[in-house]
Design a protein around this motif. Sequence first.
Motif, short mmCIF file in Angstrom:
data_model
loop_
_atom_site.label_atom_id
_atom_site.label_comp_id
_atom_site.label_asym_id
_atom_site.label_seq_id
_atom_site.Cartn_x
_atom_site.Cartn_y
_atom_site.Cartn_z
N VAL A 1 3.20 9.07 -9.72
CA VAL A 1 2.98 7.81 -8.54
C VAL A 1 2.91 6.62 -9.28
CG1 VAL A 1 1.49 6.90 -6.81
CG2 VAL A 1 1.83 9.36 -7.05
N GLY A 2 2.21 6.37 -10.29
CA GLY A 2 2.04 5.08 -11.03
C GLY A 2 3.29 4.30 -11.47
N GLN A 3 3.99 5.37 -12.19
CA GLN A 3 5.32 4.86 -12.69
C GLN A 3 6.38 4.59 -11.49
OE1 GLN A 3 6.98 7.52 -15.72
NE2 GLN A 3 5.17 7.25 -16.71
N LEU A 4 6.29 5.25 -10.53
CA LEU A 4 7.03 4.87 -9.21
C LEU A 4 6.70 3.73 -8.83
CD1 LEU A 4 9.28 5.65 -6.93
CD2 LEU A 4 7.40 6.86 -6.01
N ALA A 5 5.54 3.44 -8.64
CA ALA A 5 5.01 2.08 -8.11
C ALA A 5 5.29 0.81 -8.86
CB ALA A 5 3.49 2.04 -7.98
N LEU A 6 5.37 0.99 -10.37
CA LEU A 6 5.88 0.16 -11.09
C LEU A 6 7.37 -0.06 -11.06
CD1 LEU A 6 3.96 0.78 -14.41
CD2 LEU A 6 3.84 -1.15 -12.88
N SER A 7 8.11 1.11 -10.92
CA SER A 7 9.62 0.86 -10.65
C SER A 7 9.80 0.08 -9.56
CB SER A 7 10.23 2.18 -10.63
OG SER A 7 11.64 2.19 -10.66
N LEU A 8 9.18 0.47 -8.19
CA LEU A 8 9.60 -0.34 -7.13
C LEU A 8 9.06 -1.83 -7.07
CD1 LEU A 8 8.52 2.67 -4.67
CD2 LEU A 8 10.61 2.06 -5.38
N ARG A 9 7.96 -2.14 -7.83
CA ARG A 9 7.57 -3.36 -7.87
C ARG A 9 8.86 -4.03 -8.77
NH1 ARG A 9 2.00 -5.92 -8.21
NH2 ARG A 9 2.34 -7.65 -9.08
N GLY A 10 9.47 -3.83 -9.80
CA GLY A 10 10.51 -4.14 -10.46
C GLY A 10 11.68 -4.25 -9.55
N ILE A 11 11.95 -3.66 -8.59
CA ILE A 11 13.03 -3.72 -7.68
C ILE A 11 12.53 -5.06 -6.82
CG2 ILE A 11 14.15 -2.98 -5.64
CD1 ILE A 11 13.95 -0.20 -6.83
N ILE B 1 -4.04 7.43 -6.01
CA ILE B 1 -3.47 8.12 -7.17
C ILE B 1 -2.87 6.91 -7.91
CG2 ILE B 1 -1.91 9.44 -8.06
CD1 ILE B 1 -3.19 10.55 -4.99
N ASP B 2 -3.52 6.74 -9.28
CA ASP B 2 -2.90 5.65 -9.94
C ASP B 2 -2.92 4.13 -9.09
OD1 ASP B 2 -2.11 7.41 -11.97
OD2 ASP B 2 0.07 7.75 -11.24
N GLY B 3 -3.88 3.86 -8.37
CA GLY B 3 -4.20 2.74 -7.57
C GLY B 3 -3.29 2.86 -6.37
N VAL B 4 -2.44 3.73 -6.01
CA VAL B 4 -1.93 3.78 -4.68
C VAL B 4 -2.70 4.96 -4.00
CG1 VAL B 4 0.45 4.49 -3.73
CG2 VAL B 4 0.26 3.47 -5.99
N LYS B 5 -2.92 4.33 -2.60
CA LYS B 5 -3.56 5.15 -1.59
C LYS B 5 -2.58 5.60 -0.73
CE LYS B 5 -7.15 5.06 2.15
NZ LYS B 5 -6.93 6.41 2.13
N LEU B 6 -2.78 7.24 -0.50
CA LEU B 6 -1.71 8.04 -0.13
C LEU B 6 -2.43 8.91 0.99
CD1 LEU B 6 0.23 8.97 -3.08
CD2 LEU B 6 0.85 7.39 -1.43
N PRO B 7 -1.97 9.34 1.96
CA PRO B 7 -0.77 8.47 2.63
C PRO B 7 -0.93 7.10 3.05
CG PRO B 7 -1.70 9.91 4.08
CD PRO B 7 -2.49 10.28 3.05
N ARG B 8 -0.05 6.28 3.11
CA ARG B 8 -0.20 4.79 3.20
C ARG B 8 -0.61 4.59 4.82
NH1 ARG B 8 0.45 0.14 0.50
NH2 ARG B 8 0.93 -1.48 1.60
N GLY B 9 -1.77 3.91 4.88
CA GLY B 9 -2.36 3.51 6.23
C GLY B 9 -1.45 3.12 7.33
N GLU B 10 -0.47 2.34 6.89
CA GLU B 10 0.40 1.71 7.92
C GLU B 10 1.17 2.72 8.48
OE1 GLU B 10 -0.31 0.46 5.10
OE2 GLU B 10 -0.41 -1.70 5.24
N ILE B 11 1.33 4.00 8.17
CA ILE B 11 2.03 4.92 8.92
C ILE B 11 1.78 5.23 10.37
CG2 ILE B 11 2.53 7.40 9.02
CD1 ILE B 11 2.54 7.44 5.86
#
Length: 165
Positions: free
Chosen positions: A63-73, A105-115
Motif C-alpha cells: 500500500v505505501g509504495q503504491l501510494a508513493l507511485s500514485l503521488r509521483g503520477i 495501512i502505511d498512512g492510507v485509510k482503507l477503504p476510503r471514506g469517499e466511496i
Amino acid sequence: MAQVYLSLGSNINRAQHIRAALNALVEKFGELEVSRVFESEAVGFQGDNFYNLVVGLQTDLPVGQLALSLRGIEDANGRLRSGPKFSARTLDIDILTYDNLTGTIDGVKLPRGEIVKNAFVLQPLAEIAPQAVHSVEQKTYRQLWDEYDQASQKLWPVEFIWPGA
C-alpha cells in the motif's frame, strides 16, 4: 497480486490530465479496468467542474509504495499540494480499496471514506465492480449505489476518448 480500485479526478485541463494518468497507470501496472468518465460539480468549494472515474488494477506493490507511485503520477501532472484541501487540481488519484484491507495501512485509510459519501466515486466503482463487497459496509457496490441518494450530487457521463481503451 492485490486487486486495487483508484479514483481519478481533475478540474484543470481535465481531459489532458486524465489521459496522462491513464497512460502512466498502464505503463506502471499493465491492463486496467476503466469506468466511464463522469462530470460533476466541485464538492467542498466553488470551482470548475471535475472529470471523475474509477480504475481497477492489480499490483504486487504494498500500500505505501503504491501510494508513493500514485503521488509521483500526480506530481508529474503538476499537482500542487500547498493550497487548501478542497481546491482545484490538475490530478487527484486516491486509493479506494486494496483487496479487502481495512484500517490505516502505511498512512492510507482503507477503504476510503469517499466511496459511500460521493456519487462521483460510488457510481463509477459500482459500474466496474458491481459485485465486489465493501469491506466495512458488507454490501456490494451495486447495492450501495442503489441505496445512495442519487439526487444529492449532480453527476453525468461525458464522452471521453482515450486511445488506450
